[in-house]
Design an enzyme around this catalytic site. Structure first.
Site, mmCIF file in Angstrom:
data_model
loop_
_atom_site.group_PDB
_atom_site.id
_atom_site.type_symbol
_atom_site.label_atom_id
_atom_site.label_comp_id
_atom_site.label_asym_id
_atom_site.label_seq_id
_atom_site.Cartn_x
_atom_site.Cartn_y
_atom_site.Cartn_z
ATOM 1 N N CYS A 133 0.834 -1.211 0.000
ATOM 2 C CA CYS A 133 0.000 0.000 0.000
ATOM 3 C C CYS A 133 0.863 1.252 0.000
ATOM 4 O O CYS A 133 1.420 1.637 1.036
ATOM 5 C CB CYS A 133 -0.926 -0.003 1.221
ATOM 6 S SG CYS A 133 -2.000 1.447 1.324
ATOM 7 N N CYS A 136 -0.437 4.072 2.238
ATOM 8 C CA CYS A 136 -0.190 3.835 3.658
ATOM 9 C C CYS A 136 1.257 4.098 4.044
ATOM 10 O O CYS A 136 1.535 4.685 5.100
ATOM 11 C CB CYS A 136 -0.539 2.390 4.024
ATOM 12 S SG CYS A 136 -2.182 1.836 3.523
ATOM 13 N N ASP A 137 2.190 3.660 3.217
ATOM 14 C CA ASP A 137 3.587 3.586 3.635
ATOM 15 C C ASP A 137 4.559 4.447 2.844
ATOM 16 O O ASP A 137 5.752 4.491 3.182
ATOM 17 C CB ASP A 137 4.067 2.127 3.559
ATOM 18 C CG ASP A 137 3.249 1.212 4.467
ATOM 19 O OD1 ASP A 137 2.795 1.681 5.523
ATOM 20 O OD2 ASP A 137 3.057 0.036 4.114
#
Length: 324
Positions: A133, A136-137
């Site tokens: 992701c 997300c990261d």
């Protein structure tokens, strides 16, 4: 017989449980016999979930959601659902232990699973430089060299997004052409930070405490070579966990559960769906949580309508007449 059963223990399932419990529906949430919490259990710091300016570890976030659901009266069963009977007004859920639970309404929030490369290092390096992701990261890879595996729209979108942070982004694809749409391809081709590695697949991921590189295998010649990296993003697709409802609920072309507009109502009355299992695009913890809210409210309204029509809380024998 219960008012509502929630299947799934990710952000959508627990949020639905919180709302249903506060509405005094006494929900039963069926988690898993192995590990609850969904994909967030495999992540480290979550910086984009509202309310946590200092970030929160994925497992800690899910623990808090579970505690909140239980605080309001949610009962949790640690078992797997093996079969669903959604026909008629009473829904039946068969568990791995052989038990059967019955309810007037079901919230199906089993999420989705990222497709993996099938390499042993994925188990140890997930959350340590290996991610599925970018949203997300990506923030953790400022001024780093990273790679994205895949050739579809998702891979192009992830690679382009990651150039906001990384100095260099390789796109590794096992063929010599992309499956992505022309506009997504061109956007990636035009980005000077992106370099394509064609006819290559990941043979191994290197690193002990964090990703340090990969071994690439040429899909034409079989030749191996090393590529140093600070991070690796896998974008080869994901699969909604709908195996229990095949032939029972209407699905979309993407394989997700079809719902009525912005609601959570599925093709079967009394069955509601939430989270990644209905979302082929966003797949974020916060959107899943919002979807769980919708499902709980839709289920609450459905049950209230049944009770109003019957003049009292509806029992199993009455439900068939009310639902018609």
């Amino acid at each position: 017989m219960r008012d509502i059963i929630i299947i799934g223990s990710g952000p959508a399932g627990f949020t639905a449980a919180i709302y249903a419990a506060r509405a005094e529906l006494k929900p039963l949430l069926i988690a898993s016999s192995v590990e609850i919490g969904g994909e967030l259990m495999n992540t480290t710091e979550v910086e984009n979930f509202p309310g946590f300016p200092e970030a929160v570890m994925g497992p800690d976030l899910m623990t808090k959601m579970q505690e909140q659901a239980e605080k309001f009266g949610t009962e949790i069963v640690y078992d797997d659902v093996v079969e669903l009977d959604l026909d008629g007004p009473v829904k039946r859920v068969k568990l791995g232990n052989g038990g059967v639970e019955e309810a007037r309404a079901i919230v199906y929030a089993t999420g989705s699973a990222y497709r993996k490369l099938g390499l042993p290092e994925e188990a140890t390096l997930s959350g340590h430089g290996l991610s599925w992701c970018a949203t997300c990261d990506g923030f953790f890879f400022r001024q780093k060299t990273i790679a994205v595996v895949g050739g579809g729209d998702s891979a192009m979108e992830e690679a382009t997004f990651l150039t906001r942070f990384a100095d260099k982004v390789y796109v590794i694809h096992r063929r010599d052409s992309l499956k992505a749409s022309k506009i997504m391809q061109q956007r990636a081709f035009d980005n000077e930070k992106i370099e394509f590695i064609w006819n290559a697949e990941i043979a191994a991921i290197h690193g002990t405490e964090a990703v340090s590189g990969v071994s690439l295998r040429d899909t034409v010649t079989g030749e191996l070579r090393a590529l140093d990296l600070d991070g690796l993003f896998v974008a080869i697709g994901n699969d909604p966990r709908t195996h229990l409802v095949h032939g029972k609920l209407e699905l979309t072309a993407e394989g997700t559960i079809a719902v009525d507009g912005r609601s959570s109502r599925t093709s079967v009355p009394g069955v509601f769906a939430a989270g990644d299992v209905i979302d082929p695009h966003y797949r974020q913890a916060v959107t899943a949580a919002g979807s769980g809210t919708v499902a709980a409210l839709d289920a609450e309204h459905y049950l209230a309508a049944l009770d109003d029509a019957a003049g009292e809380p509806v029992q199993a024998a009455q439900l068939a007449a009310v639902a018609e």
